[in-house]
Write a protein that holds these residues in place. Structure first.
Motif, short mmCIF file in Angstrom:
data_model
loop_
_atom_site.label_atom_id
_atom_site.label_comp_id
_atom_site.label_asym_id
_atom_site.label_seq_id
_atom_site.Cartn_x
_atom_site.Cartn_y
_atom_site.Cartn_z
N ALA A 129 0.59 -1.29 -0.12
CA ALA A 129 -0.01 -0.02 -0.05
C ALA A 129 1.01 1.09 -0.05
N GLU A 174 1.00 4.02 -2.92
CA GLU A 174 0.61 5.42 -2.74
C GLU A 174 1.68 6.07 -2.99
N THR A 177 -5.42 3.15 -5.54
CA THR A 177 -5.04 4.08 -4.56
C THR A 177 -5.56 5.40 -4.66
#
Length: 192
Positions: free
Chosen positions: A91, A95, A180
């Motif tokens: 993640a 990002e 995202t």
């Protein structure tokens, strides 16, 4: 007779899917390497794009700075194949790449204010390269998602589930790509 039994056992084991899990695991690793390769290609193009735009749009320093900072952040967040099982690391990586993608989008919108820049051959070539790279990133992400899906399916279904529990229990379920950007599932509104 003993050699015949060994040959029979080897052929039986090779046909039963015992090698599928490591094969699929390697495909996931390879697909991820291709995603990283395309992200690196984009990161390598950004300085050239920024330099070209800088000559035309000195007053757009804030946008240019945001692109440079997003590139620096995107290239500083590393995620190797051994970390693909860590959803938080994945993640963070996504990002950082998403920030660069959004900053590049703002940069390309700024260029609309500069007709001379839009017709500059260097800018047009870089913009085309960047567009092609974004398409390559999308393809690499798709391939990664498919590799993860095949791997996860193999370790969750018969007979892969048996082989996983007996021989490959150290290999965990892999995380797939997730959007995202906020509202990524909604089409953008374009107004003229």
């Amino acid at each position: 007779m003993r050699i015949l039994m060994i040959l029979l056992m080897v052929s039986t084991l090779s046909a039963c899917g015992i090698n599928n899990i490591p094969t699929y695991d390697e495909r996931v690793t390879s697909a991820w390497a291709q995603v990283e390769n395309q992200y690196q290609r984009r990161a390598d193009l950004v300085p050239n794009l920024v330099a070209t735009v800088k000559g035309f749009a000195a007053q757009e320093q804030e946008t240019l700075t945001a692109v440079v900072e997003a590139r620096a952040k995107a290239t500083s967040v590393r995620l190797d194949a051994s970390m693909l099982d860590d959803p938080e690391a994945l993640a963070r990586y996504q990002e950082a790449q998403g920030s660069l993608e959004r900053a590049l989008g703002r940069l390309l919108m700024v260029t609309e204010n500069y007709p001379d820049l839009k017709s500059n051959a260097n800018f047009l070539a870089l913009q085309s390269q960047l567009e092609g790279t974004e398409n390559r990133i999308a393809v690499a992400r798709r391939d990664f998602i498919q590799a993860v899906q095949a791997y996860n399916t193999e370790i969750r279904t018969f007979p892969g589930k048996i082989w996983h529990s007996l021989l490959y229990s150290d290999l965990q379920v892999k995380e797939s790509f997730k959007a995202t950007a906020e509202n990524a599932d909604q089409a953008p509104v374009v107004e003229f």
